[in-house]
Design a protein around this motif. Structure first.
Motif, PDB file in Angstrom:
ATOM      1  N   UNK A 100      12.672  14.404  -3.992  1.00 35.72           N
ATOM      2  CA  UNK A 100      11.349  14.761  -3.492  1.00 35.72           C
ATOM      3  C   UNK A 100      10.290  14.616  -4.580  1.00 35.72           C
ATOM      4  N   UNK A 101      10.663  14.896  -5.828  1.00 35.37           N
ATOM      5  CA  UNK A 101       9.712  14.838  -6.942  1.00 35.37           C
ATOM      6  C   UNK A 101       9.276  13.412  -7.280  1.00 35.37           C
ATOM      7  N   UNK A 143       4.383   6.239  -2.666  1.00 33.84           N
ATOM      8  CA  UNK A 143       5.766   6.474  -2.268  1.00 33.84           C
ATOM      9  C   UNK A 143       5.886   7.837  -1.613  1.00 33.84           C
ATOM     10  N   UNK A 144       6.339   7.826  -0.379  1.00 37.60           N
ATOM     11  CA  UNK A 144       6.587   9.066   0.342  1.00 37.60           C
ATOM     12  C   UNK A 144       8.091   9.259   0.482  1.00 37.60           C
ATOM     13  N   UNK A 204       0.823  -1.208   0.000  1.00 35.79           N
ATOM     14  CA  UNK A 204       0.000   0.000   0.000  1.00 35.79           C
ATOM     15  C   UNK A 204       0.857   1.257   0.000  1.00 35.79           C
ATOM     16  N   UNK A 205       1.967   1.226   0.748  1.00 33.95           N
ATOM     17  CA  UNK A 205       2.817   2.408   0.834  1.00 33.95           C
ATOM     18  C   UNK A 205       4.254   2.015   1.147  1.00 33.95           C
ATOM     19  N   UNK A 206       5.168   2.869   0.725  1.00 32.40           N
ATOM     20  CA  UNK A 206       6.579   2.754   1.074  1.00 32.40           C
ATOM     21  C   UNK A 206       7.098   4.153   1.327  1.00 32.40           C
ATOM     22  N   UNK A 244       0.143  13.597  -7.551  1.00 35.83           N
ATOM     23  CA  UNK A 244      -1.157  14.102  -7.104  1.00 35.83           C
ATOM     24  C   UNK A 244      -1.735  15.098  -8.096  1.00 35.83           C
ATOM     25  N   UNK A 245      -2.999  14.875  -8.458  1.00 31.08           N
ATOM     26  CA  UNK A 245      -3.694  15.785  -9.354  1.00 31.08           C
ATOM     27  C   UNK A 245      -3.342  15.649 -10.814  1.00 31.08           C
TER      28      UNK A 245
END
Lengths: 110, 121
Positions: A82-83, A107-108, A7-9, A40-41
């Protein structure tokens, strides 16, 4: 069949992260796997095609691979920026040209 | 510039109909298979349908088969998705995407910006 993704990393800038995509039945190399990035978006954009090929314009920090032993495909992003924070989806096929997507991985970049 | 631009989304009542369009430019539309993909807000991508180059071959996701119809007009460079018998769960952003089928499989290499369909009473 299903394609299962975490779900997330999360990871810090400059590090390497790997996102897996596990095929529930059949062999992962029965059909090509592609990977998409969706910020996002925005609409999705392809970052890996045919398991490991990079479209022009995609940095070589992005790589794809297949692991038959775990019946999974992986997207690896090195030198995280970050991108790169986005949702990532794997995609494959069944019945020749019916498309199936994985559930997506957020991905954070911390 | 290679571009896909969707239109036709809106608010519709359950059981209603809507026709989405996807205008292609910057490439030879008739050389490509095309797909529709949808995304419920905050959720993942779900494949809806695909059509071959000349419109003679189509496939649908089980959830929309018999209710949605994909078609194309290569003379006008437009892809369509006719949505009928709409349900609440069809509420989503609908994307069209290009699929260059050939000696290599480049995946869905160009996507539109999406058009939003809301089904509500």
């Amino acid at each position: 069949y299903m394609l299962t993704q975490p779900h997330s990393v999360s990871e810090t800038p400059g590090k390497t992260v790997t996102i897996s995509c596990t095929r529930s039945s059949g062999s992962i190399d029965d059909n090509f796997v592609h990977w998409y990035q969706q910020r996002p978006g925005s609409s999705p954009t392809i970052v890996i095609f045919e398991d490991r090929q990079r479209p022009s314009g995609v940095p070589d920090r992005f790589s794809g691979s297949i692991d038959r032993s775990s019946n999974s495909a992986s997207l690896t992003i090195s030198g995280l920026k970050a991108e790169d924070g986005a949702d990532y989806y794997c995609q494959s096929y069944y019945s020749s040209n019916v498309v199936i997507f994985g559930g997506g991985t957020k991905l954070t970049v911390l | 510039e290679v571009q896909l631009v969707e239109s036709g989304g809106g608010l519709v009542r359950p059981g209603g109909s809507l026709r989405l369009s996807c205008a292609a430019s910057g490439f030879t539309f008739g050389d490509y298979w095309m797909h529709w993909v949808r995304q419920i807000a905050g959720k993942g991508l779900l494949w809806v349908a695909r059509i071959n180059r000349d419109g003679t071959g189509t496939s649908y996701a089980d959830s929309v088969r018999g209710r949605f119809t994909i078609s194309r007009d290569n003379a006008k460079n437009i892809l369509y998705l006719q949505l009928s018998s709409l349900r609440d769960e069809d509420t989503a952003v609908y994307y069209c995407a290009r699929w260059p089928v050939g000696t290599k499989d480049y995946g869905l290499d160009v996507w539109g910006q999406g058009t939003t369909v809301s089904v509500s009473s």
